[in-house]
Design a protein around this motif. Structure first.
Motif, PDB file in Angstrom:
ATOM      1  N   ALA A   1       0.835  -1.207   0.000  1.00  0.00           N
ATOM      2  CA  ALA A   1       0.000   0.000   0.000  1.00  0.00           C
ATOM      3  C   ALA A   1       0.868   1.253   0.000  1.00  0.00           C
ATOM      4  CB  ALA A   1      -0.947  -0.005   1.209  1.00  0.00           C
ATOM      5  N   GLU A   2       1.954   1.247   0.767  1.00  0.00           N
ATOM      6  CA  GLU A   2       2.853   2.396   0.789  1.00  0.00           C
ATOM      7  C   GLU A   2       3.551   2.564  -0.559  1.00  0.00           C
ATOM      8  OE1 GLU A   2       6.447   4.302   3.511  1.00  0.00           O
ATOM      9  OE2 GLU A   2       6.066   2.147   3.651  1.00  0.00           O
ATOM     10  N   VAL A   3       4.004   1.455  -1.148  1.00  0.00           N
ATOM     11  CA  VAL A   3       4.616   1.509  -2.488  1.00  0.00           C
ATOM     12  C   VAL A   3       3.623   2.110  -3.474  1.00  0.00           C
ATOM     13  CG1 VAL A   3       5.434   0.103  -4.438  1.00  0.00           C
ATOM     14  CG2 VAL A   3       6.209  -0.428  -2.113  1.00  0.00           C
ATOM     15  N   ASP A   4       2.409   1.581  -3.480  1.00  0.00           N
ATOM     16  CA  ASP A   4       1.386   2.033  -4.428  1.00  0.00           C
ATOM     17  C   ASP A   4       1.095   3.525  -4.279  1.00  0.00           C
ATOM     18  OD1 ASP A   4       1.215  -0.643  -5.172  1.00  0.00           O
ATOM     19  OD2 ASP A   4      -0.720  -0.977  -4.178  1.00  0.00           O
ATOM     20  N   GLU A   5       0.915   3.969  -3.035  1.00  0.00           N
ATOM     21  CA  GLU A   5       0.570   5.374  -2.790  1.00  0.00           C
ATOM     22  C   GLU A   5       1.694   6.308  -3.239  1.00  0.00           C
ATOM     23  OE1 GLU A   5      -0.662   8.431   0.822  1.00  0.00           O
ATOM     24  OE2 GLU A   5      -0.092   6.373   1.329  1.00  0.00           O
TER      25      GLU A   5
END
Length: 157
Positions: free
Chosen positions: A84-88
């Motif tokens: 989720a952090e990578v995606d954001e």
């Protein structure tokens, strides 16, 4: 006190870039903004330099003019804990920029970033060279890094 501070040279977007970066990272803040006076060389009242922090790391931004541009030879490496952090970060930092291979992107100011999950480094350091090689081969096919796909490669699936 931080001994070494990345110094970012912009044409005339230092304040805009600072505000962009601070808006993306949760643990960030604006520092000081210095404006040109009567002596110039920039227009009076325009931003000469600015400082800001991202995740405790201080940065210095300068409106130095168009003489220098960023290159991918220097990038900001961001260790991420989750997909989720990578995606954001991938989506927000690449707006009006460029998405590249292997977790690299250029933001709209031309600054290069590497958005890398911690899991990638752990898998690449595995003592089993076959596992590490499969992970490397999978990563080389990716733009944004996908942890689940890396894990499948690591497990030989």
């Amino acid at each position: 006190m931080q001994k070494i501070t990345p110094f970012l040279w912009f044409d005339n977007q230092a304040e805009e870039a600072m505000n962009f970066y601070v808006s993306i990272f949760k643990n960030s803040k604006v520092g000081t903004v210095t404006r040109y006076g009567d002596a110039g060389p920039g227009p009076k009242g325009s931003v000469m330099s600015a400082t800001f922090q991202i995740e405790g790391q201080e940065f210095f931004a300068l409106n130095g003019g168009p003489q220098y541009k960023f290159t991918p030879a220097i990038s900001l490496f961001v260790k991420c804990e989750t997909q989720a952090e990578v995606d954001e970060l991938w989506e927000k930092l690449s707006v009006d920029g460029r998405k590249d291979r292997c977790g690299w992107l250029q933001d709209k100011y031309g600054l290069s970033w590497q958005i890398i999950p911690r899991a990638l480094s752990e898998m690449l350091r595995d003592k089993d060279p076959a596992k590490a090689n499969r992970v490397m081969q999978a990563m080389l096919q990716m733009d944004k890094i996908d942890i689940a796909s890396l894990k499948r490669a690591y497990d030989g699936q």
